[in-house]
Every structure is written in structure tokens, then in C-alpha cells.
Write an enzyme that holds these catalytic residues in place. Structure first.
Site, PDB file in Angstrom:
ATOM      1  N   LYS A 175      19.211  39.323  33.036  1.00 32.99           N
ATOM      2  CA  LYS A 175      20.544  38.741  33.151  1.00 32.99           C
ATOM      3  C   LYS A 175      20.958  38.576  34.615  1.00 32.99           C
ATOM      4  O   LYS A 175      20.652  39.444  35.432  1.00 32.99           O
ATOM      5  CB  LYS A 175      21.516  39.712  32.460  1.00 32.99           C
ATOM      6  N   LYS A 218      21.176  50.251  31.592  1.00 27.71           N
ATOM      7  CA  LYS A 218      21.760  50.618  32.893  1.00 27.71           C
ATOM      8  C   LYS A 218      21.295  51.988  33.363  1.00 27.71           C
ATOM      9  O   LYS A 218      21.145  52.211  34.562  1.00 27.71           O
ATOM     10  CB  LYS A 218      23.282  50.561  32.831  1.00 27.71           C
ATOM     11  N   LYS A 270      25.791  41.163  39.007  1.00 30.99           N
ATOM     12  CA  LYS A 270      26.379  41.484  40.325  1.00 30.99           C
ATOM     13  C   LYS A 270      25.546  42.507  41.073  1.00 30.99           C
ATOM     14  O   LYS A 270      25.480  42.500  42.286  1.00 30.99           O
ATOM     15  CB  LYS A 270      27.741  42.155  40.152  1.00 30.99           C
TER      16      LYS A 270
HETATM   17  N1  AQP Z   1      24.753  36.777  33.311  1.00 31.29           N
HETATM   18  C1  AQP Z   1      25.816  36.665  32.519  1.00 31.29           C
HETATM   19  N2  AQP Z   1      25.886  35.660  31.628  1.00 31.29           N
HETATM   20  C2  AQP Z   1      26.971  35.512  30.849  1.00 31.29           C
HETATM   21  N3  AQP Z   1      28.043  36.317  30.891  1.00 31.29           N
HETATM   22  C3  AQP Z   1      28.014  37.331  31.766  1.00 31.29           C
HETATM   23  N4  AQP Z   1      28.893  38.300  32.045  1.00 31.29           N
HETATM   24  C4  AQP Z   1      28.391  39.080  33.027  1.00 31.29           C
HETATM   25  N5  AQP Z   1      27.185  38.635  33.413  1.00 31.29           N
HETATM   26  C5  AQP Z   1      26.911  37.554  32.626  1.00 31.29           C
HETATM   27  C6  AQP Z   1      30.177  38.445  31.364  1.00 31.29           C
HETATM   28  O1  AQP Z   1      31.165  38.696  32.344  1.00 31.29           O
HETATM   29  C7  AQP Z   1      32.139  39.561  31.787  1.00 31.29           C
HETATM   30  C8  AQP Z   1      32.423  40.656  32.732  1.00 31.29           C
HETATM   31  O2  AQP Z   1      31.281  41.433  32.913  1.00 31.29           O
HETATM   32  P1  AQP Z   1      31.417  42.799  33.663  1.00 31.29           P
HETATM   33  O3  AQP Z   1      31.686  42.568  35.070  1.00 31.29           O
HETATM   34  O4  AQP Z   1      32.426  43.631  32.986  1.00 31.29           O
HETATM   35  O5  AQP Z   1      30.085  43.565  33.429  1.00 31.29           O
HETATM   36  P2  AQP Z   1      28.613  43.140  33.292  1.00 31.29           P
HETATM   37  O6  AQP Z   1      28.418  42.336  32.058  1.00 31.29           O
HETATM   38  O7  AQP Z   1      27.819  44.402  33.413  1.00 31.29           O
HETATM   39  O8  AQP Z   1      28.408  42.203  34.538  1.00 31.29           O
HETATM   40  P3  AQP Z   1      27.364  42.334  35.675  1.00 31.29           P
HETATM   41  O9  AQP Z   1      27.560  41.181  36.583  1.00 31.29           O
HETATM   42  O10 AQP Z   1      25.995  42.534  35.124  1.00 31.29           O
HETATM   43  O11 AQP Z   1      27.869  43.644  36.409  1.00 31.29           O
HETATM   44  P4  AQP Z   1      27.040  44.907  36.852  1.00 31.29           P
HETATM   45  O12 AQP Z   1      25.908  44.393  37.674  1.00 31.29           O
HETATM   46  O13 AQP Z   1      27.992  45.752  37.642  1.00 31.29           O
HETATM   47  O14 AQP Z   1      26.603  45.581  35.584  1.00 31.29           O
HETATM   48  C9  AQP Z   1      31.645  40.024  30.437  1.00 31.29           C
HETATM   49  O15 AQP Z   1      32.326  39.307  29.416  1.00 31.29           O
HETATM   50  C10 AQP Z   1      30.192  39.665  30.458  1.00 31.29           C
HETATM   51  O16 AQP Z   1      29.719  39.340  29.154  1.00 31.29           O
END
Ligand code: AQP
Length: 336
Positions: free
Chosen positions: A198, A115, A201
């Protein structure tokens, strides 16, 4: 709600629209836990601000994540649903854990490296200590089980290390050993544009992800436009190791239909992607359509949503506050 022996905690950041990755990797799995575990689900707004968020957008996204959870089947009568900033124990325990965790442990966290990218000197200190706050989220409730996607496994191991070091440092058996709950197919949903990154969001490309705010037409369009290759589908998943986009779509198909990826592969063996994508678009619309529509309906019920979050925070606080008080006593804070 409090009779179950196992207590589950999990959270999602309101850092943008909920994606298909959040749904398949996290929220969908939470729904099934509600009848067998005490469940606490959190919109982790303190985590979201480790990267700058527009205040008004953050407020809206917090409601949206809550609406997404409820529309997906998380039931406020069975689970505690709240936003993290409203229960002070998270931030207070995180500070104590900042003093328990070691720099060397945090330096090994791969998510920070991903990140923060090349400019880690410019990343917030909050992003660096994010895993300490995650440990606090879980241990403020003495949760025993945490459903995690593959990407969060390292953070959960750090939570276990922090709990153990706290217990050792103070000579107590206070925090439990937290167990991961890892679910089946598609625990890691990849970008629709690049099968090696991955689905996220915060990916700048809208076409890389399906949002739970997308309508049926847009969901179908994004699946149709998803990147693939020109080879026919093989007989076995083992032949897809160097075809990440194809593998990702099959995994998504499997997770949405609750089937095995190997069965999907066998069904479409030898065919090009046209029929497969048409069927996947139909399946996605059929599965996600009712959720996105319910979510949109709930977003018009702000008073209802705020009431759920307020009540959830009160109930969460009732669990976390006495645990934090015990921690303060263990650490030696005077409570005059
Ligand atoms: N692509 C993914 N595949 C499987 N699981 C996912 N999770 C997120 N993206 C995927 C799971 O969703 C939960 C919440 O995630 P989060 O919102 O706390 O943070 P993150 O993993 O950083 O999600 P994003 O979408 O990638 O957010 P940003 O872009 O803000 O960093 C977790 O259980 C995660 O495993």
C-alpha cells in the site's frame, strides 16, 4: 449542518505527510459528502502515537493534515474539522470499549499484524487496541456512515461488533449500526515502487509515494520514475492481475480523472508506458498542483488553522459529551 439524517465520521492520522493514497482513498471522497450528510472529519493524533512520534513533528503534521483537508475542499463551514486529542470522549469511550471488545476479536486484526511485523511483543499496547479507539471515534458521535478504504473494512466490522455487544450486554438499543461508504476506482492506492504494498505515509522510500507537500516538478518526477514493466498496455484490466505496478498506475489515472479504469486501459491499448506516464504526470500535476499550493499557503496561516481546529473541537465536544454521559449512565458510573 445538523438537519441531515446521516452522520459521517472519518479521520486521518498525522503520522507523516498526506499521500496520494489518503487523498484518493479518503479525503477526495469526503468533499462530495458535505452537501448530503452531517460530516465530522478528524485528525486522529491519538492514533498516530500508537507508533512513536516526535512531539514537534506531530504538532506540525496535525496542522498539515488539517490544511490538506481544507485545500482538498473540506469546508470548515460545512464540516466539523478537529484533532482527536482535544475531545476527551474519544479516549474515555475507548477505555469502555477496551472492556467490551474481546482479545480474540483483536487477535484477528490484520492491520496490527502488518504494522507490528515480526516483533509484535515490542509493539505498543495502543497499536493493539487501535481498533477499539476507532470504534470510539465513530460511536462517540453515533455516526451512521463511515467512508473507508478497503484496508479499514475489518476495523469497521469490529466497530459494528462492539456496538452490538455493548447494546446486548446492557440490554439497550443505544449505538446505531454503522454502515461503510465505499467509493469507486482506486480505493487502494499502491506504492509506486512495489505494486503489492500500500502507498503509505510511513514507507521509508520517498519515491514510493506522492506527498501532498510535493511541488509540481517532484510530482511529475515521481510518476516518471514509477516502476512499470516492459509489456505494452493490454486491452482489458483483467490482463493486469499479475502486473500490479501497471494496474496501480491505471487505477490512479482513473481516480484522478474520474473515469473508469477499463476506459483508460482501452485508450492506451498496445502502447508502451512512455506516453501513458507523460499523460499521467500531466494529469497528476494539473489535479494535485492547486491542492499542494493551497496547502502550503494555509501552512503559513497557523492562527487561522488553529482557530478552525479549536472551533471544530468545541462543536465535536457538544455532540460527543451528552452521548458519553448516557454511556456512563448505562454502564453504571456514579455521577455524584
Ligand atoms: N494507499 C491508500 N489507498 C487508499 N486509501 C488509503 N488510505 C491510506 N492509505 C491509502 C486511507 O486514508 C485514510 C486515513 O488513513 P490513516 O492516515 O488513518 O492511516 P493509514 O491507512 O495507516 O494510512 P498510511 O498512510 O498507511 O499511514 P501510516 O503509514 O502512518 O500507517 C483511511 O481511510 C485509509 O483507508
Amino acid at each position: 449542518m445538523t438537519d441531515f439524517k446521516q452522520r459521517v465520521f472519518s479521520g486521518v492520522q498525522p503520522s507523516g505527510n498526506l499521500t496520494l493514497g489518503n487523498y484518493l482513498g479518503a479525503i477526495k471522497n469526503w468533499v462530495g459528502l458535505q452537501d448530503s450528510h452531517e460530516t465530522i472529519f478528524c485528525v486522529v493524533d491519538l492514533h498516530a502515537i500508537t507508533v512513536w512520534q516526535d512531539p514537534e513533528v506531530l504538532r506540525n503534521a496535525t496542522r498539515e493534515v488539517a490544511a490538506g483537508m481544507i485545500a482538498s475542499g473540506v469546508d470548515p463551514k460545512k464540516s466539523i474539522i478537529f484533532n482527536q486529542s482535544q475531545v476527551p470522549a474519544h479516549a474515555e469511550l475507548a477505555w469502555i470499549f477496551n472492556c467490551v471488545a474481546r482479545m480474540g476479536w483483536l487477535n484477528r486484526m490484520t492491520q496490527f499484524k502488518e504494522k507490528a511485523g515480526k516483533h509484535k511483543e515490542r509493539a505498543s499496547v495502543g497499536l493493539y487496541v487501535y481498533p477499539d479507539l476507532m470504534a470510539a471515534d465513530i460511536l462517540a458521535y453515533k455516526a451512521t456512515h463511515v467512508p473507508v478504504g478497503a484496508d479499514q473494512k475489518q476495523h469497521l466490522e469490529l466497530t459494528r461488533d462492539i456496538a452490538q455487544k455493548f447494546n446486548n450486554d446492557y440490554g439497550v438499543e443505544f449505538f446505531p449500526e454503522v454502515e461503510p461508504l465505499i467509493f469507486g476506482e482506486a480505493t487502494r492506492v499502491m506504492s509506486l515502487r512495489d505494486g503489492s504494498s500500500k502507498m503509505s505515509k510511513s514507507d521509508p522510500s520517498e519515491n514510493s509515494r506522492i506527498n501532498l507537500t510535493d511541488d509540481r516538478d517532484l510530482i511529475a518526477k515521481k510518476i516518471r520514475k514509477a516502476r512499470t514493466d516492459s509489456e505494452p498496455l493490454p486491452a482489458s484490466m483483467d490482463d493486469l492481475d499479475d502486473r500490479p505496478e501497471a494496474k496501480n498506475l491505471i487505477n490512479i489515472f482513473a481516480a484522478l480523472s474520474n473515469r473508469k479504469a477499463s476506459d483508460i486501459c482501452a485508450e492506451y491499448e498496445g502502447q508502451g508506458f512512455a506516453d501513458f506516464k507523460r499523460d499521467l504526470a500531466d494529469l497528476s500535476v494539473e489535479t494535485l498542483g492547486p491542492i499542494t499550493e493551497e496547502m502550503a499557503r494555509l501552512m503559513d496561516e497557523k492562527t487561522y488553522l488553529d482557530g478552525i481546529l479549536r472551533e471544530g473541537a468545541e462543536n465535536a465536544d457538544k455532540i460527543a459529551k451528552p452521548i458519553l454521559t448516557d454511556v456512563q449512565d448505562i454502564v453504571g458510573f456514579l455521577r455524584p
